[in-house]
Structure formats: structure tokens, C-alpha cells
Design an enzyme around this catalytic site. Sequence first.
Site, PDB file in Angstrom:
ATOM      1  N   TRP A 328      -4.037   7.181  11.241  1.00 30.58           N
ATOM      2  CA  TRP A 328      -3.330   5.922  11.497  1.00 30.58           C
ATOM      3  C   TRP A 328      -1.884   6.000  10.987  1.00 30.58           C
ATOM      4  O   TRP A 328      -0.972   5.430  11.585  1.00 30.58           O
ATOM      5  CB  TRP A 328      -4.064   4.768  10.802  1.00 30.58           C
ATOM      6  CG  TRP A 328      -3.327   3.454  10.876  1.00 30.58           C
ATOM      7  CD1 TRP A 328      -3.385   2.537  11.887  1.00 30.58           C
ATOM      8  CD2 TRP A 328      -2.425   2.906   9.903  1.00 30.58           C
ATOM      9  NE1 TRP A 328      -2.584   1.457  11.598  1.00 30.58           N
ATOM     10  CE2 TRP A 328      -1.985   1.662  10.387  1.00 30.58           C
ATOM     11  CE3 TRP A 328      -1.961   3.351   8.669  1.00 30.58           C
ATOM     12  CZ2 TRP A 328      -1.092   0.851   9.682  1.00 30.58           C
ATOM     13  CZ3 TRP A 328      -1.071   2.558   7.962  1.00 30.58           C
ATOM     14  CH2 TRP A 328      -0.649   1.319   8.468  1.00 30.58           C
ATOM     15  N   HIS A 329      -1.685   6.726   9.892  1.00 27.68           N
ATOM     16  CA  HIS A 329      -0.350   6.805   9.307  1.00 27.68           C
ATOM     17  C   HIS A 329       0.613   7.623  10.146  1.00 27.68           C
ATOM     18  O   HIS A 329       1.835   7.471  10.004  1.00 27.68           O
ATOM     19  CB  HIS A 329      -0.427   7.391   7.894  1.00 27.68           C
ATOM     20  CG  HIS A 329      -0.945   6.429   6.865  1.00 27.68           C
ATOM     21  ND1 HIS A 329      -2.295   6.242   6.627  1.00 27.68           N
ATOM     22  CD2 HIS A 329      -0.305   5.597   6.019  1.00 27.68           C
ATOM     23  CE1 HIS A 329      -2.445   5.337   5.671  1.00 27.68           C
ATOM     24  NE2 HIS A 329      -1.257   4.931   5.288  1.00 27.68           N
ATOM     25  N   GLY A 330       0.119   8.495  10.984  1.00 30.25           N
ATOM     26  CA  GLY A 330       1.030   9.275  11.806  1.00 30.25           C
ATOM     27  C   GLY A 330       0.305  10.323  12.623  1.00 30.25           C
ATOM     28  O   GLY A 330      -0.792  10.761  12.265  1.00 30.25           O
ATOM     29  N   PHE A 524       5.268   3.834  10.195  1.00 30.57           N
ATOM     30  CA  PHE A 524       3.866   3.832  10.598  1.00 30.57           C
ATOM     31  C   PHE A 524       3.548   2.676  11.538  1.00 30.57           C
ATOM     32  O   PHE A 524       2.479   2.631  12.082  1.00 30.57           O
ATOM     33  CB  PHE A 524       2.960   3.758   9.367  1.00 30.57           C
ATOM     34  CG  PHE A 524       3.257   4.844   8.356  1.00 30.57           C
ATOM     35  CD1 PHE A 524       3.497   6.134   8.763  1.00 30.57           C
ATOM     36  CD2 PHE A 524       3.315   4.548   7.013  1.00 30.57           C
ATOM     37  CE1 PHE A 524       3.773   7.128   7.847  1.00 30.57           C
ATOM     38  CE2 PHE A 524       3.589   5.537   6.083  1.00 30.57           C
ATOM     39  CZ  PHE A 524       3.827   6.818   6.493  1.00 30.57           C
TER      40      PHE A 524
END
Length: 524
Positions: A328-330, A524
Site C-alpha cells: 500500500w505504501h508504494g 503514498f
Amino acid sequence: MLFNSPEFLFAFLPLTLLVFFALGRVSGSKTWPMLWLVLASLFFYAWWDVSNLLLLGFSLVFNYTLSQWLIARKTAGVPSKAGLWFGVVVNLGLLGWFKYANFIAHNLGAAVGESWSLGQIVLPLAISFFTFQQISYLVDGHRGQVARCAPLDYAMVVTFFPHLIAGPIVRYQDVLPQFQQPGFFRFDRNRVGAGLTIFCLGLFKKMVFADSIAPYANLAFDAADQGIVLTFTEAWVGALAYTLQLYFDFSGYSDMAIGLAWMFGIQFALNFNSPYKALSIIDFWRRWHITLSSFLRDYLYIALGGNRGGDFKRHTNLLITMLLGGLWHGAGWNFLIWGGLHGSYLVINHFWRQATVRLGFGDARPLMPPALAWLLCFIAVVVAWVLFRATTLHGAGSVLASMAGLNGIQLPSYTQGLLGFLAPFGVGFEGFTPNVGIAQKYSLAGIVLLMAVVLTLPNTQQWMGRFSPALGLPKPPAKPSRLARWFASLEWQPGWRWSALMGVAAAICVLCLTRVSQFIYFQF
């Protein structure tokens, strides 16, 4: 528009507050102040790129329409799981296209020896946050946990500018009732004063603490990504500098979001609670990005089965949740590995707790001294942050190798007088090199100072505790320590002393406006 930019501080925020309270006073209802806040929030979002409004507008209309239909179906006793899945797939499909399409194409192409690309796909600002937030409303509506709401209320919850870009991920059942309170739009000087104080504290953390330590992290990681081998000391300084930069950057943003919301009479959920004081990884994830952890637990971990089905199933679900949380962060292997590493940490932590209980130990009688437990947890977190920060896997591996001493151990030169007896064992004292360019005195002094702040001072919500500016504040211990009692006597309250102190902090921040930098979590 950044919270730490002159445009926001001296134009957008004062004007938004002034018109909001003026409309509330003149109209005597919530409609006009809320409409103004929605329009102001859309302007705030469009400041970076007006075209982003098209995606946000589609997301709002689609999710609102579908959510009201799902709630109506649930109320009628005929819930539609197909409708819910349709909504989740559309939301994740949009997120996947903008955030992961090129990552997937690149890796599929590499697997078959080709170079595939879908061209430049510009990632819309905050898409991860407003997508997750609206998915939560769809799921809660399908479960019958939220009621139908007016379009203006829905738009207000989603677009409210303090949380729109980087969280916290708000729950409708927490925030919507607050917007519906008859007097939330009325000016309250104590509430605005408390919110402004929290905002100033967050701004100080970002602009003075985070941005001051950031150059040392940048020098170390940029050098590693360029193939320069760091010394043992440079690697640890870079990793610790980033650990502290991220802490004060995200803590500062979280404070600023809570402070801004409180100026308008809205309490956000607590999102950050001194995570570097944690004595275990489990405790760390109860303190770091609390709203994201709660979202992943309630909408992913539990949906996968949670702890039902035995330890193996539980730990598998935990690993999957953390892997997806990392992704989800990248869109990058470093984020995926970071999530998997923290998932492994959590599994080991759960095994450890089970083992200590079987041996007759527990929280009341810990097997490991608290200082050692803290050190192990902190080092584990620092090691994982290396993967989070590095641009390339090669750079992350290089930093970690140097931290482990695989490239030799070089300590700061000023320690030679005290530790010179280690020289025959291969320890050198050229810890800082011109190739990297980290300033020895300033970097080490900054790390020591900021670690002292992190570990000894109460956090912002503890300073402001008597005004309850955030939802979900932990209860104070029944028997606080002497130091805790002393800090409690210094809690913020309206008055000239705190006003003067915050004025000095704000003045320092204004002097730092020449080096405005983006918040880390904005990417993000």
C-alpha cells in the site's frame, strides 16, 4: 498546497477559518459552513493539479451512490454482497491502475526478458487514502454499521482538507456525528487556541526537527544508491537519521491534522502515540499509523479469517496483511519486503509471548528486562526503515551490509582515545568519509538530541490531554510515575505563558519557510 507553505499558513487557513465561522454566525445552520469547507477542501486538493479533481469527483459520486444503495438493501433485509464486491473492485481497480500498473508490467516483462511499460502514469495525490476511506464506508454500509447520509455530509467527511492528503483514515461513525452537532460551526476561542497550539507543535516537529536531520539521511542513502560503500558509522548515522526524520515528519503531520480539525470543532482519531517507546513490535503497531493499522485489521486481517483456525492460519493472515500493507505504501519490492519483514517480526513476537506464558512469565513478570526489550524492538524497526527509505534494493542491501559490519567497522575519530584498544581487532576510526559528506559533529549531536526528545518527553496529545483533542486517547496509568506527574503539571492551558512559548516556536518555523519540504507520507 503544503501545511508548511506560506500560501497555506498566511492565506488559505486564515481565510477558511474566517469565512467558516462568519457563515456559521450569519446563517445559524451547518449547511453553509459545511459547503464552504467542501469547496475550500476541493481548492486545497486542486492546488497541485486541477485534473486530479476529475478522479476525486468520480470517486465521490460513485461511492456515495453505491453506499446509499447498499445501506438501503441492508435495511430492507436483502444485503447485496455482489454490489459490495463491485464497489471494492472498482475502487481497487482505479488504485491499481494508477499506482501499480507500471510496476506489474515492468516485472512481468522482466520475467520474460522484455522491457514493458505503459508509459507515464501520474499518481493522483492522496488516492490511497481516499480510496481506503470510501471502501470502509461501503463495507460498513453493507454490514449495517452506518446509516444513510446526505451528499454534503458524505463529501465533507471524504474531502475535509486536514486529513485528505495523508490521513488519518477517518471512520464515518466517528466523524459524521460531529458534523451533525448543531453548534460545531460556532467559534470557541479555547478550542481554536488548543488546535492552533497542536498545529504549531506539529509544524515545529516537521520544520525544525525532521527537516534538520533529513540531510544526513539523504547523504547516506543517496551515496549507497550510487554504489558508494558506506562505513559502519555512516550507515548507522544514515539509518538513525531517517528513523528520526520519518518519526518527526509523520508525528508532525499527524499533530497538524488533529490541530486543524480541532480548530473547526472536529476530533480526529489518534494516529501516532510515541511508537519508538514501544517494547515490542506488537506494541509498535498499536502506536504507529494507528488508523491504517486499524483499517488493515478490521477490513483485511479479520476478512481473511483473523485468528480463527489456529496459529498457522493466524500467522499466515498476519503475514498477508502486512505484505499488502507494505505494498500500500508504494509500488516497489522494497515496500513489499518491508511489509513482509514486519509481518515476520509480528509472528516471532506472538511466538515469543506464547513461549513466555508457558514458562510462567507475562506482562506482570517479564522474562526480558524492559531496556533490552526496547533495544531489540528499536533496532528491528531501524533495520526495516532502511528498506522503506532506500530507492533501490541494491542500495538497501549496501546500507544493511555496512550496518552489520560486513564492510569493516569504522568508528568516529573522536572515539579513538577511548576505544583505541580495539584497533588490533580491525576496528578503525575513520567513520566519516568525504565521499559521503556527512558532518560528524552535527549529525551525531542531532541524533542524540532528537533521541532524547523521543524517549523522555511526553507526546503532543499528552501535553494537551485535558482538552481531549483526539479520539481514542489512551487512559493514563492508575499510578503515574513522579516524572509523569511533573509533566502533567505542565499540561497546556490557555494563558500568556503558553501563548508566548508557541509564539516563539511559530516564529522559528516562519524563519524556516525558505526550506519548505514535502511530507514523506504525501507520496503514498
